[in-house]
Design a protein around this motif. Structure first.
Motif, short mmCIF file in Angstrom:
data_model
loop_
_atom_site.label_atom_id
_atom_site.label_comp_id
_atom_site.label_asym_id
_atom_site.label_seq_id
_atom_site.Cartn_x
_atom_site.Cartn_y
_atom_site.Cartn_z
N GLY A 94 0.80 -1.21 0.00
CA GLY A 94 0.00 0.00 0.00
C GLY A 94 0.83 1.26 0.00
O GLY A 94 0.58 2.20 -0.77
N LYS A 109 2.34 2.04 -3.21
CA LYS A 109 1.33 2.26 -4.26
C LYS A 109 1.29 1.10 -5.25
O LYS A 109 1.22 1.28 -6.47
CB LYS A 109 1.56 3.60 -4.97
CG LYS A 109 1.53 4.80 -4.03
CD LYS A 109 1.59 6.10 -4.77
CE LYS A 109 1.67 7.29 -3.82
NZ LYS A 109 0.57 7.31 -2.82
N ASP A 116 -0.79 -2.36 -6.27
CA ASP A 116 -2.08 -3.02 -6.13
C ASP A 116 -1.88 -4.53 -5.94
O ASP A 116 -0.82 -5.08 -6.26
CB ASP A 116 -2.95 -2.76 -7.35
CG ASP A 116 -3.30 -1.28 -7.50
OD1 ASP A 116 -3.39 -0.58 -6.48
OD2 ASP A 116 -3.48 -0.83 -8.66
N ALA A 172 -6.17 -2.95 1.11
CA ALA A 172 -7.38 -2.13 0.96
C ALA A 172 -7.39 -0.97 1.94
O ALA A 172 -7.84 0.14 1.60
CB ALA A 172 -8.62 -3.00 1.16
N GLN A 173 -6.89 -1.19 3.14
CA GLN A 173 -6.84 -0.13 4.14
C GLN A 173 -5.93 1.02 3.72
O GLN A 173 -6.09 2.15 4.19
CB GLN A 173 -6.39 -0.69 5.50
CG GLN A 173 -7.47 -1.54 6.18
CD GLN A 173 -6.98 -2.19 7.45
OE1 GLN A 173 -5.78 -2.26 7.72
NE2 GLN A 173 -7.91 -2.69 8.25
N HIS A 174 -4.99 0.72 2.84
CA HIS A 174 -4.10 1.76 2.32
C HIS A 174 -4.60 2.30 0.98
O HIS A 174 -3.85 2.92 0.24
CB HIS A 174 -2.68 1.22 2.19
CG HIS A 174 -1.95 1.15 3.50
ND1 HIS A 174 -2.19 0.16 4.43
CD2 HIS A 174 -1.01 1.96 4.06
CE1 HIS A 174 -1.42 0.35 5.49
NE2 HIS A 174 -0.71 1.44 5.29
N GLU A 175 -5.87 2.01 0.69
CA GLU A 175 -6.57 2.57 -0.47
C GLU A 175 -5.91 2.21 -1.80
O GLU A 175 -5.89 2.99 -2.74
CB GLU A 175 -6.69 4.10 -0.33
CG GLU A 175 -7.47 4.51 0.91
CD GLU A 175 -7.65 6.00 1.03
OE1 GLU A 175 -6.93 6.75 0.33
OE2 GLU A 175 -8.50 6.42 1.83
N ARG A 176 -5.41 0.97 -1.87
CA ARG A 176 -4.93 0.44 -3.13
C ARG A 176 -5.95 -0.58 -3.64
O ARG A 176 -6.76 -1.12 -2.88
CB ARG A 176 -3.56 -0.24 -2.98
CG ARG A 176 -2.47 0.67 -2.49
CD ARG A 176 -2.32 1.93 -3.32
NE ARG A 176 -2.11 1.65 -4.75
CZ ARG A 176 -2.11 2.58 -5.69
NH1 ARG A 176 -2.36 3.85 -5.38
NH2 ARG A 176 -1.87 2.26 -6.94
N GLN A 177 -5.91 -0.84 -4.95
CA GLN A 177 -6.88 -1.75 -5.54
C GLN A 177 -6.56 -3.20 -5.17
O GLN A 177 -5.41 -3.61 -5.16
CB GLN A 177 -6.88 -1.60 -7.06
CG GLN A 177 -7.41 -0.26 -7.54
CD GLN A 177 -7.49 -0.17 -9.05
OE1 GLN A 177 -7.29 -1.15 -9.76
NE2 GLN A 177 -7.78 1.01 -9.55
N CYS A 209 -12.15 -8.91 -0.50
CA CYS A 209 -11.91 -7.51 -0.11
C CYS A 209 -11.50 -6.72 -1.35
O CYS A 209 -10.33 -6.56 -1.66
CB CYS A 209 -10.81 -7.46 0.95
SG CYS A 209 -10.48 -5.83 1.61
N GLY A 210 -12.49 -6.24 -2.10
CA GLY A 210 -12.21 -5.51 -3.34
C GLY A 210 -13.00 -6.10 -4.48
O GLY A 210 -14.03 -6.75 -4.31
#
Length: 216
Positions: free
Chosen positions: A38, A41, A43, A62-67, A86-87
């Motif tokens: 994450g 950056k 995914d 996901a908690q680090h806002e990556r796909q 999760c996603g």
């Protein structure tokens, strides 16, 4: 990594257990790997669901806002067998279709501790790299020496001349997530001169002739 060309990695496929394992260090390492991906950056591509280490790494990414993309055989989704992915989720018909899609959609591969399924996925990617079906880096995160026996066996197979020294370089290992991702980014693929002549496109009418003394 000064002076070393860095491979651009946008998506990493992680193979790992649908169980958490005996050692809490496995869970902690899975969460930490997700955090590292994450923060860098990167995914995640994985086998879907939320069980075991698979759930740990996907949640952290996901908690680090990556796909997060889970590729899962439809059979596993019956009666919610593996939990909610999760996603984004892609359902496929077979295990082989799943693995091919993982290969095509990922830039690199990491194996965490796991069982037969994890090992099958890991070695399938290694053998496909040896055959020049892909040229993407592959590594194991050797948490608390989990993969020591496997790595020793691979080195033994090299000594017994069933695996070439060139092919041995395909499998990378490290004890921390940051070190492993660094090694994946620095990886330089060295194709076997004979195996790289194989043509894998569906339109190929025949394969190049191989020297059968090669270590396959």
């Amino acid at each position: 990594m000064e002076g070393v060309s860095v491979r651009k990695i946008k998506k990493i496929c992680v193979f790992c257990g649908a169980n958490s394992g005996k050692d809490v260090a496995f869970v902690n390492a899975a969460f930490h790997l997700g955090e590292v991906l994450g923060k860098r950056k990167i995914d995640l591509v994985y086998g879907g669901g939320k069980l075991g280490l698979m759930g740990c790494v996907s949640t952290a990414v996901a908690q680090h806002e990556r796909q997060v993309l889970g590729i899962i055989p439809s059979a596993f989704t019956i009666n919610n067998l593996v939990g909610e992915t999760c996603g984004k989720e892609i359902k496929v018909a077979t295990m082989q279709e799943r693995l091919v899609m993982m290969m095509e959609l990922s830039d690199a591969f990491i194996a965490l501790p796991g069982g037969f399924g994890t090992l099958e996925e890991l070695f399938q990617m290694i053998s496909w790299a040896q055959l020049s079906i892909h040229n993407k880096p592959i590594g194991v995160l050797n948490i608390n020496g989990f993969f020591n026996g496997l790595l020793s066996f691979v080195d033994h197979a090299v000594k017994q001349e069933f695996i070439t020294p060139r092919a041995r370089k395909i499998l990378i290992s490290a004890t921390t997530a940051d070190e492993l991702v660094d090694k994946l980014q620095a990886f330089r693929f060295e194709p076997d001169p004979a195996l790289s002549k194989l043509k894998w496109s569906p339109s190929s009418s025949q394969k190049e002739k191989l020297d059968l003394t090669l270590c396959l």
